[in-house]
Design a protein around this motif. Structure first.
Motif, mmCIF file in Angstrom:
data_model
loop_
_atom_site.group_PDB
_atom_site.id
_atom_site.type_symbol
_atom_site.label_atom_id
_atom_site.label_comp_id
_atom_site.label_asym_id
_atom_site.label_seq_id
_atom_site.Cartn_x
_atom_site.Cartn_y
_atom_site.Cartn_z
ATOM 1 N N ALA A 314 -63.483 9.419 -41.854
ATOM 2 C CA ALA A 314 -64.859 9.840 -42.124
ATOM 3 C C ALA A 314 -65.279 9.474 -43.549
ATOM 4 C CB ALA A 314 -64.988 11.348 -41.900
ATOM 5 N N ALA A 315 -64.363 9.623 -44.502
ATOM 6 C CA ALA A 315 -64.680 9.283 -45.898
ATOM 7 C C ALA A 315 -64.955 7.787 -46.034
ATOM 8 C CB ALA A 315 -63.536 9.703 -46.810
ATOM 9 N N ILE A 316 -64.116 6.969 -45.398
ATOM 10 C CA ILE A 316 -64.319 5.517 -45.474
ATOM 11 C C ILE A 316 -65.653 5.147 -44.836
ATOM 12 C CG2 ILE A 316 -63.446 3.288 -44.684
ATOM 13 C CD1 ILE A 316 -60.623 4.459 -44.857
ATOM 14 N N ALA A 317 -65.937 5.735 -43.665
ATOM 15 C CA ALA A 317 -67.196 5.426 -42.969
ATOM 16 C C ALA A 317 -68.400 5.880 -43.786
ATOM 17 C CB ALA A 317 -67.207 6.113 -41.595
ATOM 18 N N GLY A 318 -68.262 6.974 -44.522
ATOM 19 C CA GLY A 318 -69.383 7.453 -45.321
ATOM 20 C C GLY A 318 -69.683 6.586 -46.526
ATOM 21 N N VAL A 319 -68.647 6.001 -47.110
ATOM 22 C CA VAL A 319 -68.843 5.165 -48.304
ATOM 23 C C VAL A 319 -69.142 3.720 -47.937
ATOM 24 C CG1 VAL A 319 -67.738 4.340 -50.430
ATOM 25 C CG2 VAL A 319 -67.338 6.688 -49.665
ATOM 26 N N ALA A 320 -68.678 3.267 -46.773
ATOM 27 C CA ALA A 320 -68.776 1.852 -46.387
ATOM 28 C C ALA A 320 -70.175 1.258 -46.492
ATOM 29 C CB ALA A 320 -68.230 1.681 -44.962
ATOM 30 N N PRO A 321 -71.256 1.985 -46.141
ATOM 31 C CA PRO A 321 -72.584 1.364 -46.270
ATOM 32 C C PRO A 321 -72.923 0.911 -47.687
ATOM 33 C CG PRO A 321 -72.709 3.306 -44.883
ATOM 34 C CD PRO A 321 -71.330 3.290 -45.464
ATOM 35 N N HIS A 322 -72.326 1.557 -48.693
ATOM 36 C CA HIS A 322 -72.598 1.148 -50.079
ATOM 37 C C HIS A 322 -72.071 -0.250 -50.366
ATOM 38 C CE1 HIS A 322 -72.330 5.745 -51.075
ATOM 39 N NE2 HIS A 322 -73.392 5.428 -50.346
ATOM 40 N N ASP A 323 -71.010 -0.645 -49.630
ATOM 41 C CA ASP A 323 -70.362 -1.936 -49.873
ATOM 42 C C ASP A 323 -70.551 -2.914 -48.717
ATOM 43 O OD1 ASP A 323 -69.428 -0.596 -52.091
ATOM 44 O OD2 ASP A 323 -67.426 -0.254 -51.289
ATOM 45 N N SER A 324 -71.490 -2.659 -47.861
ATOM 46 C CA SER A 324 -71.597 -3.406 -46.612
ATOM 47 C C SER A 324 -72.263 -4.768 -46.784
ATOM 48 C CB SER A 324 -72.392 -2.593 -45.594
ATOM 49 O OG SER A 324 -73.723 -2.411 -46.031
ATOM 50 N N VAL A 325 -72.045 -5.619 -45.767
ATOM 51 C CA VAL A 325 -72.711 -6.919 -45.726
ATOM 52 C C VAL A 325 -74.226 -6.730 -45.672
ATOM 53 C CG1 VAL A 325 -73.035 -9.002 -44.351
ATOM 54 C CG2 VAL A 325 -70.743 -8.047 -44.645
ATOM 55 N N ALA A 326 -74.678 -5.754 -44.898
ATOM 56 C CA ALA A 326 -76.115 -5.522 -44.754
ATOM 57 C C ALA A 326 -76.768 -5.183 -46.090
ATOM 58 C CB ALA A 326 -76.361 -4.395 -43.746
ATOM 59 N N ARG A 327 -76.121 -4.330 -46.854
ATOM 60 C CA ARG A 327 -76.703 -3.940 -48.138
ATOM 61 C C ARG A 327 -76.790 -5.127 -49.086
ATOM 62 N NH1 ARG A 327 -74.396 -0.807 -53.329
ATOM 63 N NH2 ARG A 327 -76.390 -0.422 -54.330
ATOM 64 N N TYR A 328 -75.714 -5.898 -49.183
ATOM 65 C CA TYR A 328 -75.719 -7.011 -50.139
ATOM 66 C C TYR A 328 -76.604 -8.160 -49.663
ATOM 67 C CZ TYR A 328 -72.646 -4.929 -53.494
ATOM 68 O OH TYR A 328 -72.155 -4.114 -54.474
ATOM 69 N N THR A 329 -76.707 -8.323 -48.372
ATOM 70 C CA THR A 329 -77.660 -9.317 -47.871
ATOM 71 C C THR A 329 -79.076 -8.925 -48.238
ATOM 72 O OG1 THR A 329 -76.176 -9.864 -46.036
ATOM 73 C CG2 THR A 329 -78.482 -10.501 -45.821
ATOM 74 N N ALA A 330 -79.377 -7.628 -48.127
ATOM 75 C CA ALA A 330 -80.713 -7.143 -48.493
ATOM 76 C C ALA A 330 -80.978 -7.329 -49.988
ATOM 77 C CB ALA A 330 -80.851 -5.672 -48.116
ATOM 78 N N LEU A 331 -79.916 -7.315 -50.788
ATOM 79 C CA LEU A 331 -80.069 -7.526 -52.227
ATOM 80 C C LEU A 331 -80.269 -9.001 -52.583
ATOM 81 C CD1 LEU A 331 -77.286 -5.101 -53.552
ATOM 82 C CD2 LEU A 331 -79.753 -4.796 -53.781
ATOM 83 N N GLY A 332 -80.094 -9.878 -51.592
ATOM 84 C CA GLY A 332 -80.277 -11.309 -51.843
ATOM 85 C C GLY A 332 -78.986 -12.084 -51.970
ATOM 86 N N VAL A 333 -77.850 -11.451 -51.655
ATOM 87 C CA VAL A 333 -76.553 -12.124 -51.754
ATOM 88 C C VAL A 333 -76.229 -12.805 -50.433
ATOM 89 C CG1 VAL A 333 -74.086 -11.807 -52.170
ATOM 90 C CG2 VAL A 333 -75.755 -10.428 -53.436
ATOM 91 N N ASP A 334 -75.782 -14.038 -50.512
ATOM 92 C CA ASP A 334 -75.314 -14.766 -49.338
ATOM 93 C C ASP A 334 -73.853 -14.384 -49.121
ATOM 94 O OD1 ASP A 334 -74.841 -16.690 -47.320
ATOM 95 O OD2 ASP A 334 -74.140 -18.112 -48.834
ATOM 96 N N VAL A 335 -73.592 -13.514 -48.135
ATOM 97 C CA VAL A 335 -72.241 -12.996 -47.891
ATOM 98 C C VAL A 335 -71.579 -13.835 -46.803
ATOM 99 C CG1 VAL A 335 -70.856 -10.992 -47.268
ATOM 100 C CG2 VAL A 335 -73.000 -10.683 -48.541
ATOM 101 N N ARG A 336 -70.389 -14.347 -47.097
ATOM 102 C CA ARG A 336 -69.636 -15.155 -46.132
ATOM 103 C C ARG A 336 -68.287 -14.491 -45.852
ATOM 104 N NH1 ARG A 336 -71.267 -20.653 -46.259
ATOM 105 N NH2 ARG A 336 -73.430 -20.732 -47.018
ATOM 106 N N HIS A 337 -67.853 -14.569 -44.602
ATOM 107 C CA HIS A 337 -66.534 -14.070 -44.238
ATOM 108 C C HIS A 337 -65.611 -15.254 -43.999
ATOM 109 C CE1 HIS A 337 -63.285 -12.471 -41.665
ATOM 110 N NE2 HIS A 337 -63.457 -11.375 -42.385
ATOM 111 N N GLY A 338 -64.504 -15.280 -44.730
ATOM 112 C CA GLY A 338 -63.561 -16.376 -44.589
ATOM 113 C C GLY A 338 -62.702 -16.486 -45.836
ATOM 114 N N HIS A 339 -61.758 -17.415 -45.788
ATOM 115 C CA HIS A 339 -60.868 -17.622 -46.926
ATOM 116 C C HIS A 339 -61.439 -18.715 -47.835
ATOM 117 C CE1 HIS A 339 -57.167 -17.618 -49.242
ATOM 118 N NE2 HIS A 339 -57.209 -18.946 -49.204
ATOM 119 N N ALA A 340 -61.567 -18.397 -49.101
ATOM 120 C CA ALA A 340 -62.132 -19.342 -50.064
ATOM 121 C C ALA A 340 -61.025 -20.154 -50.735
ATOM 122 C CB ALA A 340 -62.929 -18.591 -51.121
#
Length: 703
Positions: A314-340
């Motif tokens: 429950a704690a992880i689920a409650g904090v996760a939106p702060h660090d989510s792909v959706a939030r950072y995409t809304a901030l203008g960040v291009d978020v990619r999943h993969g190995h760099a």
């Protein structure tokens, strides 16, 4: 001859060589003293030299050349006068050639004298300092030396002698000196040639002389620019720079450091891509800070293991939106999943996709250290990352490592019902803390039922009937400790493999972290690192702190650069009682030879602690002797982490204990401990004479 480590037979000659050098220097000084060194005398000597050069130019050139070499080799002051004289006697071209080679040869001789006579003496007294200097010299010593030579305000004599104490080779020293001293040499020689042409009615500040002085003033500003340009050119050789860039910044890693870096870059309207190969939020959200503190809280409330696991999720689920792909995409960040993988100083690959970028920030975090213990691979083990996959409570849990993670998890699982044994190789738990802190945490853990075995070195893991055992060496005796599951908590190491760093010449530094400068820049000028991969602290709040600076420096370097300050770094171990520290403790002060005074306040004297019947713990503050300047503070007790903030702010902004004593604190709170310890310090430093005068004053007023 090995000029870095001379043979023993040469070492025996050092005292004789040093004595001879002193005699030669004194003799030359006495000889010069016999000559008139008044302005009139100097004009006479100059006239004689001018006459010699006029009629015997080659002989005069050779004589002046030898005098300049001798003066530089013996580190005599007055090189500037000789340089001006060279311009006056030989002109700009010939004078510049003479001084350039004579100064470099003389500097090389001074370099060798310092290495032969003083290096072993200096190394014996400052081994750590010269080890760091030699590491930097091995990396780019010649370029750094060139930049120092370009700053005339730094005495060349000092540079010659100090360079001789390092492991810089003579060839690199000579070449760097020849290049680095040339601009200032030409300017000074030109000044001397200009001054020699002035008659009685000529203007002193000619355009030629003014230009030279302006160039001289510009050299200190140009030096770092030249060094950076040369460094950049050398380290980026072999890579093709794109004509245009897809991004301003690419951030590798979606943990605390990477998230803050991307957030700041996006807030500054830069085009940024954030790449994460696992879960957003990194270790802190998914396997570190958030789940561990939730587990500690659940155990403190008396939950059983299934309820505690649910509380963690429950704690992880409650904090996760702060660090989510959706939030950072809304901030203008291009978020990619993969190995760099970094393929050049300006490009990053994600699979088959290549992104070009002006700058790159590596924020890949750290991973648990897995020790090489025979038999470990064949037993049920866990780390701070895999611990959260447990579905049942271990009946017998053995924790290897008595640092913050080990102590926190030992207390949590003991309160949840496991039979916990905590094994530490050092003589105490939390070995970086003071002895009274280690004693306090050991007492608290034993009270919760934890078996603590310090001084036990892990040797092997054995399979025994019905379970496993860790074989340890304790004072040359073999001790076997049974367990059902072992938790490895002996530390974390930076994630450095698989990112292409080796191909870019970015190798781990002495601390196994990516080597960066004070601005978080790696050996590649366009690549920065922050968080656990950069160090020197493996703390989530430091990772986020560095992330902001990494973003600023990556976006604005070389025009503007911002240096993070680690003057006040707080750290908290979230056991009961909590252990919090900022700055130095007594152990570190003693190790570093820093004199200090210690003021201690017990929570048994604090009203809020008494009211809650929770008086365990204390506050200790280290100050400069006779001063209220705070060097460090350690707190053991309930809410120690929150109380610590007052001392952190004080150290960061250089507020002494007197300022803290004059602050209003709400009553009754635990923060009053700050004022209380400041009051104890003030009482200890009250002036007996001042108190006696106050006694007489009040006695007089009673009459």
């Amino acid at each position: 001859m090995n000029i870095i480590n001379p043979p023993k037979r040469l070492s025996r000659l050092r005292p004789l060589a040093f004595a001879g050098l002193v005699l030669v220097t004194v003799g030359i000084a006495v000889a010069l003293q016999r000559h008139s060194l008044t302005p009139a005398g100097l004009r006479h000597h100059f006239a004689a030299l001018h006459d010699l050069v006029t009629h015997h130019r080659l002989t005069g050139f050779a004589a002046f050349f030898g005098i300049y070499i001798l003066a530089t080799a013996l580190s005599f002051p007055g090189a500037l006068i000789l340089t001006l004289a060279a311009g006056a006697l030989f002109g700009v071209v010939a004078g510049s050639v003479l001084v350039s080679f004579a100064a470099t040869i003389g500097a090389s001789l001074a370099f060798l004298i310092a290495r032969f006579l003083l290096r072993d003496f200096a190394l014996a007294r400052f081994p750590g300092a010269f080890a760091r200097i030699d590491h930097g010299i091995a990396r780019d010593g010649a370029l750094y030396l060139i930049s120092l030579r370009l700053v005339p305000v730094i005495p060349f004599v000092a540079i010659n002698l100090l360079a001789g104490l390092t492991r810089l080779s003579l060839g690199r020293f000579y070449l760097a000196s020849q290049i680095g001293m040339l601009p200032a040499t030409i300017i000074y020689v030109n000044a001397g040639a200009t001054l020699a042409t002035l008659g009685a009615h000529h203007t002193v500040l000619t355009a030629r002389l003014i230009l030279g002085l302006l160039l001289l003033a510009a050299l200190p500003l140009a030096a770092p620019l030249v060094r950076n340009a040369l460094t950049r050119r050398r380290r980026q050789a072999g890579f093709s720079r794109p004509r245009r860039f897809d991004r301003n910044l690419v951030v590798i890693g979606g943990g605390a450091a990477g998230l803050v870096t991307a957030y700041v870059a996006a807030a500054l309207r830069a085009r940024v891509t954030l790449i994460e190969s696992a879960l957003m939020g990194g270790d802190c959200l998914n396997t570190g800070c958030v789940p561990s503190k939730a587990l500690l809280h659940a155990a403190r409330l008396g939950m059983d293991f299934p309820a505690a696991r649910a509380a963690v999720r429950a704690a992880i689920a409650g904090v996760a939106p702060h660090d989510s792909v959706a939030r950072y995409t809304a901030l203008g960040v291009d978020v990619r999943h993969g190995h760099a993988r970094i393929v050049s100083p300006w490009s990053v690959a994600i699979g088959e996709d290549i992104i070009t970028t002006r700058a790159i920030v590596i924020a890949a975090g750290a991973e648990p250290v897995i020790p090489s213990i025979p038999g470990l691979a064949h037993c049920p083990s866990a780390t701070s990352e895999t611990l959260w996959d447990l579905e049942t409570l271990p009946a017998r849990l053995l924790i290897l490592g008595g640092g913050p993670i080990g102590c926190e998890m030992a207390q949590a699982f003991a309160r949840l019902g496991s039979d916990v044994t905590l094994v530490e190789n050092a003589a105490c738990l939390l070995p970086r803390e003071d002895d009274d802190v280690s004693t306090a945490i050991a007492t608290a853990l034993r009270r919760d039922g934890v078996t603590i075995l310090t001084g036990h070195r892990a040797v092997a893991v054995l399979a025994e009937h019905g379970g496993f055992a860790l074989r340890t060496d304790f004072q040359d005796d073999i001790v076997d400790i049974g367990f059902d599951r072992i938790l490895l908590a002996i530390g974390r190491k930076p994630r450095l493999s698989g990112y292409g760093l080796e191909d870019l010449g970015i190798a781990p530094g002495p601390g196994r972290t990516i080597e960066t400068d004070a601005w978080l820049q790696t050996l590649q000028p366009t690549i920065f690192a922050c968080g656990d991969v950069a160090g020197p602290y493996q703390l989530t709040h430091i990772a986020g702190f560095q992330g902001g600076f990494a973003a600023l420096n990556a976006l604005f370097s070389p025009f503007w650069r911002f240096k993070p300050s680690y003057r006040a770094v707080p750290a908290v171990t979230y056991t009961s009682p909590e252990i919090a520290r900022v700055g130095l403790n007594e152990r570190e002060a003693l190790a570093r030879g820093i004199a200090c005074e210690i003021t201690r306040y017990e929570f048994t004297e604090l009203d809020r602690a008494i009211a809650e019947a929770d008086t365990e713990g204390f506050v200790t503050v280290l100050t400069r002797p006779g001063s209220d300047r705070i060097l460090g503070a350690t707190i053991v007790g309930t809410h120690a982490g929150e109380i610590l903030t007052g001392f952190t702010i004080a150290i960061q902004h250089d507020l002494g204990l007197k300022k803290l004593l004059g602050t209003i604190y709400p009553y009754p709170t635990r923060s009053e401990a700050i004022r209380a310890v400041a009051g104890l310090w003030r009482q200890k430093h009250a002036s007996p004479r001042g108190l006696a005068l106050l006694h007489r004053f009040h006695k007089w007023r009673r009459r």
